[in-house]
Design a protein around this motif. Sequence first.
Motif, mmCIF file in Angstrom:
data_model
loop_
_atom_site.group_PDB
_atom_site.id
_atom_site.type_symbol
_atom_site.label_atom_id
_atom_site.label_comp_id
_atom_site.label_asym_id
_atom_site.label_seq_id
_atom_site.Cartn_x
_atom_site.Cartn_y
_atom_site.Cartn_z
ATOM 1 N N ALA A 60 0.833 -1.197 0.000
ATOM 2 C CA ALA A 60 0.000 0.000 0.000
ATOM 3 C C ALA A 60 0.871 1.252 0.000
ATOM 4 O O ALA A 60 1.868 1.335 0.740
ATOM 5 C CB ALA A 60 -0.919 0.005 1.220
ATOM 6 N N LEU A 61 0.483 2.195 -0.844
ATOM 7 C CA LEU A 61 1.173 3.485 -0.937
ATOM 8 C C LEU A 61 0.225 4.590 -0.501
ATOM 9 O O LEU A 61 -0.991 4.499 -0.722
ATOM 10 C CB LEU A 61 1.651 3.733 -2.370
ATOM 11 N N PRO A 62 0.733 5.680 0.099
ATOM 12 C CA PRO A 62 -0.155 6.776 0.503
ATOM 13 C C PRO A 62 -0.845 7.379 -0.715
ATOM 14 O O PRO A 62 -0.181 7.733 -1.704
ATOM 15 C CB PRO A 62 0.790 7.782 1.174
ATOM 16 N N PRO A 63 -2.188 7.490 -0.700
ATOM 17 C CA PRO A 63 -2.895 8.068 -1.853
ATOM 18 C C PRO A 63 -2.635 9.569 -1.973
ATOM 19 O O PRO A 63 -2.437 10.273 -0.968
ATOM 20 C CB PRO A 63 -4.362 7.775 -1.550
ATOM 21 N N ALA A 64 -2.614 10.039 -3.217
ATOM 22 C CA ALA A 64 -2.342 11.456 -3.455
ATOM 23 C C ALA A 64 -3.577 12.322 -3.319
ATOM 24 O O ALA A 64 -3.498 13.480 -2.906
ATOM 25 C CB ALA A 64 -1.734 11.644 -4.851
ATOM 26 N N GLN A 65 -4.761 11.768 -3.666
ATOM 27 C CA GLN A 65 -5.987 12.549 -3.637
ATOM 28 C C GLN A 65 -7.019 11.844 -2.770
ATOM 29 O O GLN A 65 -7.056 10.615 -2.704
ATOM 30 C CB GLN A 65 -6.541 12.732 -5.065
ATOM 31 N N PRO A 66 -7.876 12.625 -2.101
ATOM 32 C CA PRO A 66 -8.938 11.986 -1.306
ATOM 33 C C PRO A 66 -10.028 11.412 -2.210
ATOM 34 O O PRO A 66 -10.177 11.794 -3.366
ATOM 35 C CB PRO A 66 -9.465 13.133 -0.445
ATOM 36 N N VAL A 67 -10.806 10.519 -1.650
ATOM 37 C CA VAL A 67 -11.917 9.892 -2.367
ATOM 38 C C VAL A 67 -13.213 10.537 -1.890
ATOM 39 O O VAL A 67 -13.559 10.444 -0.714
ATOM 40 C CB VAL A 67 -11.943 8.375 -2.122
ATOM 41 N N LEU A 68 -13.915 11.206 -2.824
ATOM 42 C CA LEU A 68 -15.177 11.868 -2.503
ATOM 43 C C LEU A 68 -16.297 11.302 -3.364
ATOM 44 O O LEU A 68 -16.116 11.096 -4.570
ATOM 45 C CB LEU A 68 -15.068 13.386 -2.733
ATOM 46 N N ARG A 69 -17.418 11.071 -2.748
ATOM 47 C CA ARG A 69 -18.582 10.616 -3.503
ATOM 48 C C ARG A 69 -19.199 11.812 -4.218
ATOM 49 O O ARG A 69 -19.237 12.923 -3.676
ATOM 50 C CB ARG A 69 -19.610 9.983 -2.580
ATOM 51 N N PRO A 70 -19.707 11.623 -5.430
ATOM 52 C CA PRO A 70 -20.363 12.742 -6.133
ATOM 53 C C PRO A 70 -21.532 13.279 -5.313
ATOM 54 O O PRO A 70 -22.319 12.517 -4.739
ATOM 55 C CB PRO A 70 -20.833 12.098 -7.446
ATOM 56 N N GLN A 71 -21.644 14.605 -5.265
ATOM 57 C CA GLN A 71 -22.713 15.201 -4.471
ATOM 58 C C GLN A 71 -24.093 14.798 -4.988
ATOM 59 O O GLN A 71 -25.028 14.605 -4.201
ATOM 60 C CB GLN A 71 -22.566 16.729 -4.480
ATOM 61 N N SER A 72 -24.212 14.704 -6.303
ATOM 62 C CA SER A 72 -25.509 14.304 -6.854
ATOM 63 C C SER A 72 -25.895 12.904 -6.395
ATOM 64 O O SER A 72 -27.067 12.633 -6.097
ATOM 65 C CB SER A 72 -25.456 14.358 -8.385
ATOM 66 N N THR A 73 -24.897 12.015 -6.302
ATOM 67 C CA THR A 73 -25.191 10.648 -5.844
ATOM 68 C C THR A 73 -25.639 10.637 -4.391
ATOM 69 O O THR A 73 -26.583 9.944 -4.008
ATOM 70 C CB THR A 73 -23.952 9.768 -6.025
#
Length: 751
Positions: free
Chosen positions: A426-439
């Motif tokens: 596992a490597l540190p992720p560069a960007q956060p994971v966000l759910r689409p607001q519409s979803t």
Amino acid sequence: MGSKNTQPPHVGVPETNQAGFSTTVTDTTLSEALIVLRKRKLVLIIAVLLGLAYGIYKAESQPKLYEAYGRIQVRSGSSNEYRVSAVQAYGGDASTKLLSEIEIIKSDSLMLTVCREMDLANNADFLEKPTAPQPRANLSDGETRQDTVHRLQSNLHVTIVAKTDIIRISYSSLNAKLSSDIVNKVISDYVQRSYQTRYESSQRASVWLSGTLDGLRQEVEASQEQMLDMQRRLGILGFDPNHNQINESLDDLSRAAGAAKLARIIAEARYRVVSGMDPNTIEGTIELTPGTAPGELTQLRAQLAGAKASYATLESSLGPNHPQSKASKAQIDELAKEIDEEQNRLIVQAKQNFVVAKANEDQTTAALEAQKTDAYKLRDQLVEYTLRQREYEANRTLYDSLKSRLRTASVQSGLESLDVDVVDQALPPAQPVLRPQSTVILTALIFALLAGIVVAFLMESLDTGLRSIAEIESITELPSLAIIPRARRSSVDQAATLSTAQRNVGILTQPKSQFAEAFRSLRTSLLLSNTGQPPKFIVLTSATPSEGKTTAASNLAAILAQRDTRVLLIDGDLRRPNIHHRFGLNGKIGLTSVLTGATKLEETVQSVPEIPNLDILPSGPVPPFPTEMLSSAAMETILKRCGELYDYIVIDSPPILSVTDGVILARQADAVVLVVRHGKSSKHVVRRARDLLLRAGAAITGIVLNAVDLNSPEYYGYYGYSGYSYSSVDSDSWESQTAEGEHTNAGETKR
């Protein structure tokens, strides 16, 4: 009072004076479900608004989670061919194995190990708190341990990569490095656990096998010693049980016993023959003595014959007394004696030979029997020896097999670590994971809408109020005569210019409204309820107070009076009179005054200027015993007199579940109308009121559903013609035609 109608009801109108009327309520359909949703639309709107607000809030406030993942490959491993037992090997479907490994990865024990090694109970990023807890948390505490492990398990996702034996492990947190560290730690601890558990399993097997081998070795040695001792006792050479001293002796004795028996038979036969033969023929019959010259007895006899011949010669020549003759005579006697002795010796010898042969046979037979006994014992011992030998061989085979397995287990314990391979760290992720607001918003709306639908149907099922005509008809088994909509109130400015009767009787101010049309429909239903003889005495009652029976009675009387017919409205509620208030009349005299004889009927009735054909008989002073007055003979006389003076008599009665006055009045009526207020009356109350009226023998014509909101989904479009307006000419023409037709019916009734 006139006689009650007994004719059958009009075609199309169910008979109401019997309990046989029934209405079948259709099963719940999609249209009915839509009606329920329209009726509970406020609940749905609130649910949708709450869901929208919650979705917007969750979409805007969702945390920025960093998801790190690693992948491992779980395979059978090269050590399977060296496994101690097939039970330890993975069998069956590979997906089952992978699912088992996923459960191991998410197990409490492995999660607790990760929590301890990374000290997650005191990690602020893991706990999603600004600072670490003070004092430091300890995983020895049960609640802390449970919360930490559950938090780790809830954010850890373990899935199988489709159509492979690779497992993907991911973790989401607010810190990118923490996410990757947790994934790598989980993988490391899982690999270590996989190696350690399998190694310990093999070691346990080795220890168990070692202890088992020690016992088996002792058993093998003991069984081998017992087998060798048995060999020594049996005289078995080597491992061949067919060659031993007892068997060889048994063979020799068998042959010797046969020879001894034969010798005894021969000796016995010789003895029997010799002892029973003529002595002179003994020497010529058989060989008397084996190995002895057979001519000895013959020689003696020959010598005897010669001696006798010589004696005969000497006797004839020398005479018997001659010494030579005497000597020859003595020789003859001596030879005769020897012959006798020899014959006796031969008989004794034959007997002795027979005795010896018999003794030899007996001894040989005894020895043979003894040898047979030993042989039988030998046979049993050989069986025991065979068992000992088999036990020895089985123990030795098991010992050799387990010894070989022990060596295999030693090899296997060093190969088990090859079952799990790390594919990706596992490597540190560069960007956060966000759910689409519409979803997020759409999901919240969907769940809120579903919750609103459930709440709407739940409220509908818990609502005991009667709102649907079909439901009321099903509960009461009575037909519905009319649906009375909720009356519109006059404005303040308009009410100031209206009289009391106009303010309280809606059909006077709104003759073309849905409210007025509903009462016209009620009038028509009542007049057509009995063929050829419309009801004269009409009683309006209800199950409980405040259901609108007084309003219904007032407006019905006003509608009936809008023709060339005389109508009398009687306030039969002697406990809480209200009719005189509705029309602005004097309530000091009324029905009770007539019943007590204080006034006469013609003097007591009061007219209404707005409705010339309508007379009102108020209740009058409240009496102490209303029930007795209503059930008296004076009441029957008054009603009979009213029937002679008026075409229709409308009676407003008290609620029948509160007092019995309504039941008494209902028994004296031609038609009884049960008023049910929309959404107020409950099912069991209406059913109870219906039962009381039926048991009293009242002629129940039907029910009237009062105060209905026509905008509600159940009655949407019920009065679909509400937008249609009459012109003044058409209205007057319709009214006049209706009045003329009903007046004709009334005239026929009088006739």
